[in-house]
Scaffold this active site. Structure first.
Site, PDB file in Angstrom:
ATOM      1  N   THR A   1      68.007  -2.399 -51.805  1.00 22.52           N
ATOM      2  CA  THR A   1      67.711  -3.790 -52.151  1.00 22.52           C
ATOM      3  C   THR A   1      68.842  -4.456 -52.943  1.00 22.52           C
ATOM      4  O   THR A   1      69.476  -3.838 -53.791  1.00 22.52           O
ATOM      5  CB  THR A   1      66.415  -3.836 -52.992  1.00 22.52           C
ATOM      6  OG1 THR A   1      65.391  -3.243 -52.225  1.00 22.52           O
ATOM      7  CG2 THR A   1      66.032  -5.255 -53.361  1.00 22.52           C
TER       8      THR A   1
ATOM      9  N   SER B   1      63.275  -7.386 -48.112  1.00 24.68           N
ATOM     10  CA  SER B   1      62.583  -7.274 -46.825  1.00 24.68           C
ATOM     11  C   SER B   1      63.601  -7.296 -45.689  1.00 24.68           C
ATOM     12  O   SER B   1      63.488  -6.543 -44.721  1.00 24.68           O
ATOM     13  CB  SER B   1      61.602  -8.437 -46.650  1.00 24.68           C
ATOM     14  OG  SER B   1      60.564  -8.317 -47.594  1.00 24.68           O
TER      15      SER B   1
ATOM     16  N   TRP C   1      66.728  -3.772 -58.745  1.00 23.99           N
ATOM     17  CA  TRP C   1      65.406  -3.118 -58.892  1.00 23.99           C
ATOM     18  C   TRP C   1      65.414  -1.681 -58.410  1.00 23.99           C
ATOM     19  O   TRP C   1      64.535  -1.263 -57.642  1.00 23.99           O
ATOM     20  CB  TRP C   1      64.330  -3.896 -58.114  1.00 23.99           C
ATOM     21  CG  TRP C   1      64.205  -5.322 -58.512  1.00 23.99           C
ATOM     22  CD1 TRP C   1      64.277  -5.841 -59.760  1.00 23.99           C
ATOM     23  CD2 TRP C   1      63.968  -6.434 -57.632  1.00 23.99           C
ATOM     24  NE1 TRP C   1      64.104  -7.196 -59.731  1.00 23.99           N
ATOM     25  CE2 TRP C   1      63.913  -7.584 -58.429  1.00 23.99           C
ATOM     26  CE3 TRP C   1      63.788  -6.563 -56.257  1.00 23.99           C
ATOM     27  CZ2 TRP C   1      63.693  -8.855 -57.909  1.00 23.99           C
ATOM     28  CZ3 TRP C   1      63.571  -7.823 -55.731  1.00 23.99           C
ATOM     29  CH2 TRP C   1      63.524  -8.957 -56.542  1.00 23.99           C
TER      30      TRP C   1
ATOM     31  N   ASP D   1      60.638   5.585 -43.321  1.00 19.21           N
ATOM     32  CA  ASP D   1      59.567   6.096 -42.446  1.00 19.21           C
ATOM     33  C   ASP D   1      58.978   7.393 -43.009  1.00 19.21           C
ATOM     34  O   ASP D   1      57.779   7.635 -42.940  1.00 19.21           O
ATOM     35  CB  ASP D   1      60.104   6.403 -41.034  1.00 19.21           C
ATOM     36  CG  ASP D   1      60.292   5.138 -40.200  1.00 19.21           C
ATOM     37  OD1 ASP D   1      59.806   4.075 -40.609  1.00 19.21           O
ATOM     38  OD2 ASP D   1      60.947   5.234 -39.138  1.00 19.21           O
TER      39      ASP D   1
ATOM     40  N   GLN E   1      21.766  -2.105 -57.808  1.00 23.23           N
ATOM     41  CA  GLN E   1      22.334  -2.069 -56.464  1.00 23.23           C
ATOM     42  C   GLN E   1      23.690  -2.792 -56.377  1.00 23.23           C
ATOM     43  O   GLN E   1      24.585  -2.365 -55.646  1.00 23.23           O
ATOM     44  CB  GLN E   1      21.346  -2.680 -55.465  1.00 23.23           C
ATOM     45  CG  GLN E   1      21.695  -2.335 -54.035  1.00 23.23           C
ATOM     46  CD  GLN E   1      20.719  -2.930 -53.059  1.00 23.23           C
ATOM     47  OE1 GLN E   1      20.373  -4.108 -53.147  1.00 23.23           O
ATOM     48  NE2 GLN E   1      20.247  -2.124 -52.130  1.00 23.23           N
TER      49      GLN E   1
ATOM     50  N   SER F   1      57.546   5.126 -37.099  1.00 22.79           N
ATOM     51  CA  SER F   1      57.492   3.904 -37.923  1.00 22.79           C
ATOM     52  C   SER F   1      56.094   3.313 -38.018  1.00 22.79           C
ATOM     53  O   SER F   1      55.637   2.948 -39.107  1.00 22.79           O
ATOM     54  CB  SER F   1      58.409   2.824 -37.361  1.00 22.79           C
ATOM     55  OG  SER F   1      59.650   3.349 -37.111  1.00 22.79           O
TER      56      SER F   1
ATOM     57  N   GLY G   1      34.020  -6.260 -69.594  1.00 19.53           N
ATOM     58  CA  GLY G   1      34.893  -6.457 -70.765  1.00 19.53           C
ATOM     59  C   GLY G   1      35.634  -5.186 -71.141  1.00 19.53           C
ATOM     60  O   GLY G   1      36.803  -5.229 -71.548  1.00 19.53           O
TER      61      GLY G   1
ATOM     62  N   GLU H   1      58.969  -0.192 -51.425  1.00 18.83           N
ATOM     63  CA  GLU H   1      59.189   0.560 -50.166  1.00 18.83           C
ATOM     64  C   GLU H   1      58.754  -0.233 -48.924  1.00 18.83           C
ATOM     65  O   GLU H   1      58.245   0.318 -47.954  1.00 18.83           O
ATOM     66  CB  GLU H   1      58.547   1.942 -50.233  1.00 18.83           C
ATOM     67  CG  GLU H   1      59.290   2.795 -51.243  1.00 18.83           C
ATOM     68  CD  GLU H   1      59.201   4.284 -51.054  1.00 18.83           C
ATOM     69  OE1 GLU H   1      58.917   4.745 -49.941  1.00 18.83           O
ATOM     70  OE2 GLU H   1      59.448   4.989 -52.032  1.00 18.83           O
ATOM     71  N   GLY H   2      58.975  -1.541 -48.998  1.00 20.85           N
ATOM     72  CA  GLY H   2      58.618  -2.439 -47.900  1.00 20.85           C
ATOM     73  C   GLY H   2      57.275  -3.080 -48.192  1.00 20.85           C
ATOM     74  O   GLY H   2      56.271  -2.383 -48.310  1.00 20.85           O
TER      75      GLY H   2
HETATM   76  N1  COS Z   1      63.930   4.055 -37.067  1.00 19.00           N
HETATM   77  C1  COS Z   1      65.033   4.066 -36.298  1.00 19.00           C
HETATM   78  N2  COS Z   1      65.650   2.925 -35.912  1.00 19.00           N
HETATM   79  C2  COS Z   1      65.142   1.753 -36.324  1.00 19.00           C
HETATM   80  C3  COS Z   1      63.999   1.677 -37.139  1.00 19.00           C
HETATM   81  C4  COS Z   1      63.378   2.900 -37.498  1.00 19.00           C
HETATM   82  N3  COS Z   1      62.293   2.915 -38.271  1.00 19.00           N
HETATM   83  N4  COS Z   1      63.720   0.376 -37.399  1.00 19.00           N
HETATM   84  C5  COS Z   1      64.656  -0.345 -36.758  1.00 19.00           C
HETATM   85  N5  COS Z   1      65.513   0.486 -36.121  1.00 19.00           N
HETATM   86  C6  COS Z   1      66.676   0.104 -35.318  1.00 19.00           C
HETATM   87  C7  COS Z   1      66.264  -0.835 -34.185  1.00 19.00           C
HETATM   88  O1  COS Z   1      65.898  -0.120 -33.033  1.00 19.00           O
HETATM   89  C8  COS Z   1      67.542  -1.634 -33.978  1.00 19.00           C
HETATM   90  O2  COS Z   1      68.455  -0.858 -33.211  1.00 19.00           O
HETATM   91  P1  COS Z   1      69.395  -1.540 -32.093  1.00 19.00           P
HETATM   92  O3  COS Z   1      70.385  -2.338 -32.889  1.00 19.00           O
HETATM   93  O4  COS Z   1      69.975  -0.384 -31.373  1.00 19.00           O
HETATM   94  O5  COS Z   1      68.487  -2.390 -31.260  1.00 19.00           O
HETATM   95  C9  COS Z   1      68.126  -1.757 -35.378  1.00 19.00           C
HETATM   96  O6  COS Z   1      67.559  -0.675 -36.126  1.00 19.00           O
HETATM   97  C10 COS Z   1      67.755  -3.069 -36.033  1.00 19.00           C
HETATM   98  O7  COS Z   1      66.337  -3.178 -35.995  1.00 19.00           O
HETATM   99  P2  COS Z   1      65.545  -4.571 -36.110  1.00 19.00           P
HETATM  100  O8  COS Z   1      66.187  -5.579 -35.216  1.00 19.00           O
HETATM  101  O9  COS Z   1      64.089  -4.297 -35.947  1.00 19.00           O
HETATM  102  O10 COS Z   1      65.884  -4.945 -37.620  1.00 19.00           O
HETATM  103  P3  COS Z   1      65.400  -6.134 -38.516  1.00 19.00           P
HETATM  104  O11 COS Z   1      66.573  -6.634 -39.241  1.00 19.00           O
HETATM  105  O12 COS Z   1      64.548  -7.090 -37.745  1.00 19.00           O
HETATM  106  O13 COS Z   1      64.501  -5.385 -39.628  1.00 19.00           O
HETATM  107  C11 COS Z   1      62.563  -4.455 -40.648  1.00 19.00           C
HETATM  108  C12 COS Z   1      63.407  -4.648 -39.381  1.00 19.00           C
HETATM  109  C13 COS Z   1      61.983  -5.737 -41.186  1.00 19.00           C
HETATM  110  C14 COS Z   1      61.456  -3.521 -40.215  1.00 19.00           C
HETATM  111  C15 COS Z   1      63.434  -3.753 -41.720  1.00 19.00           C
HETATM  112  O14 COS Z   1      64.403  -4.637 -42.189  1.00 19.00           O
HETATM  113  C16 COS Z   1      62.611  -3.263 -42.896  1.00 19.00           C
HETATM  114  O15 COS Z   1      61.968  -2.186 -42.835  1.00 19.00           O
HETATM  115  N6  COS Z   1      62.643  -4.000 -44.022  1.00 19.00           N
HETATM  116  C17 COS Z   1      62.006  -3.548 -45.244  1.00 19.00           C
HETATM  117  C18 COS Z   1      62.936  -2.714 -46.004  1.00 19.00           C
HETATM  118  C19 COS Z   1      62.311  -2.166 -47.229  1.00 19.00           C
HETATM  119  O16 COS Z   1      61.433  -1.318 -47.154  1.00 19.00           O
HETATM  120  N7  COS Z   1      62.766  -2.625 -48.395  1.00 19.00           N
HETATM  121  C20 COS Z   1      62.238  -2.142 -49.628  1.00 19.00           C
HETATM  122  C21 COS Z   1      63.317  -1.653 -50.493  1.00 19.00           C
HETATM  123  S1  COS Z   1      63.866  -0.090 -50.113  1.00 19.00           S
HETATM  124  S2  COS Z   1      62.812   1.032 -51.328  1.00 19.00           S
END
Ligand code: COS
Length: 386
Positions: free
Chosen positions: A128, A134, A158, A242, A281, A316, A343, A366-367
């Site tokens: 982050t 996000s 953070w 994941d 209840q 995922s 209270g 974590e998302g």
């Molecule tokens: N495992 C493997 N590959 C993944 C994946 C996963 N879980 N998620 C995405 N990918 C791959 C996609 O297949 C894509 O590959 P290609 O470029 O070959 O097509 C690439 O990564 C980009 O994926 P996508 O287009 O879905 O990315 P986005 O930018 O739309 O983001 C989300 C997807 C929103 C799911 C991601 O940004 C996310 O998880 N955000 C939250 C992050 C988070 O948890 N933050 C908290 C702080 S960290 S503690």
């Protein structure tokens, strides 16, 4: 009264018993004061280290117990029953360790995993930033090759255990014009030149856990700190999350169970209109819903974690499901625990107000749970297209 049987092996039951003892003896007695004083739980970290729990998911050849996601969830649930601030410190170390396990070279694994497994050094994960949370691909920290070094500039926001952890997996852009495919992962050690920390953040809950900014100013690290291949950083982050998200679900289960137990015991003792409030209840239905949701969340987390441990690919959606439901449940159950206790629940003399404050972060870190729903929705979209 019969309890659900999750058919634990002897080793798994041992993990539960060890974590449960630490919670009862070391965490519950001090959780209110850790929260009040925003104190990092070093004594408990040492205790967890002595118990070998930091190495649950790390293969035995690197000093761990050689277990998996399920056993991590067992431990996390038990620890979260006591305090999710303390538990987050434990979980964050794994968040720093997973990427090394998943993507590290043999030399990197040998160098870093044993000290994470033994709890001698805490791990942390830095994704982050001000412009990225996000939107994981929106990071602006850069890593530029310079001879035998990488030079890193930027900051991370953070970061759990920031400043207290010693081994950091961070994501930086090596090829910014390539978007998500231009991100790479690096191992940073506390003490690396140009690597410093911001002030400790003040938080609504989770106050035993430390949260700081990480700063990289011409931070020079050796070439062999690149983790995975150049350009693999985004995938590494996604695969790490994941693997870790069911653990956050397990934290939600432990917290929900704790709030339910507090509310149930109180409702049994609290007399109103001449009888214990648990006989009304209106209160029984609230407790019943709390129990239904908590058990359903536990079953979900356990079955997803066990599925992940079979080695299936593309986890995922399952992992997001195992994060969303238990953490939304924890927010609801802790809020209802405060309501059942009225209270008393609102006062700092009782633990449920802290539980309610703590619960909120589970829907955010974590998302966010909105992002989890995006992940689930996108997976469904793919499934229904076929
Ligand atoms: N495992 C493997 N590959 C993944 C994946 C996963 N879980 N998620 C995405 N990918 C791959 C996609 O297949 C894509 O590959 P290609 O470029 O070959 O097509 C690439 O990564 C980009 O994926 P996508 O287009 O879905 O990315 P986005 O930018 O739309 O983001 C989300 C997807 C929103 C799911 C991601 O940004 C996310 O998880 N955000 C939250 C992050 C988070 O948890 N933050 C908290 C702080 S960290 S503690």
């Amino acid at each position: 009264m019969a309890q659900v049987n999750y058919f634990l092996t002897e080793e798994q039951q041992m993990i539960v018993d060890v974590a449960k003892n630490i919670t009862a003896e070391k965490i519950i007695p001090v959780r209110a004061s850790l929260d009040e004083r925003e104190e990092f739980p070093w004594d408990i970290v040492y205790e967890l280290a002595r118990s070998d729990l930091f190495g649950i998911y790390i293969p035995q050849q690197y000093g761990g117990l050689g277990m998996g996601c399920f056993e991590m969830c067992l431990a996390l649930e038990q620890l979260a029953y006591g305090c999710i601030g303390v538990t987050t410190t434990f979980a964050a170390s794994a968040l720093g360790g997973y990427p090394i396990l998943l993507f590290g070279t043999e030399a990197q694994k040998e160098k870093y995993l044993p000290s994470i497994a033994s709890g001698k050094r805490l791990g942390a994960f830095g994704l982050t930033e001000v412009t990225a949370g996000s939107d994981a691909a929106g990071i602006q920290t850069t890593a530029i090759e310079d001879g035998d070094f990488w030079v890193i500039n930027g900051s991370k926001q953070w970061i759990t255990s920031g400043g207290d952890a010693e081994i950091y997996t961070i994501i930086a852009m090596t090829d910014p014009h390539k978007g998500a495919r231009g991100a790479s992962a690096f191992i940073i050690e506390k003490g690396d030149p140009g690597f410093t920390f911001g002030k400790k953040e003040k938080k609504l809950g989770l106050r035993a856990s430390s949260t700081r900014e990480l700063f990289f100013t011409e931070c020079r690290i050796p070439k062999d700190r690149l983790l995975g291949k150049r350009g693999q950083g985004f995938i590494l982050a996604m695969r790490t999350l994941d693997l870790a998200r069911p653990g956050i679900g397990a934290i939600g289960v432990g917290l929900s169970q704790a709030a339910l137990d507090e509310a149930g015991k109180h409702a049994k003792n609290r007399i109103q209109f001449g009888q214990p409030v648990i006989t009304f209840q209106a209160v029984q239905h609230m407790l019943a819903d709390m129990a239904i949701q908590t058990e359903a969340a536990r079953a979900l987390v356990f079955v997803v974690a066990r599925t992940i441990d079979t080695g299936v690919k593309d986890i995922s959606k399952l992992s997001a499901i195992a994060k969303v439901f238990p953490t939304d449940t924890a927010m609801k159950v802790t809020t209802d625990a405060v309501q059942v206790m009225g209270g008393f629940g609102y006062m700092k003399d009782y633990p449920v107000e802290k539980m309610m404050r703590d619960a909120k972060i589970l829907q955010i870190y974590e998302g966010t749970n909105q992002i989890q729903r995006n992940v689930i929705g996108q997976a469904l979209n793919k499934e229904y297209m076929n």
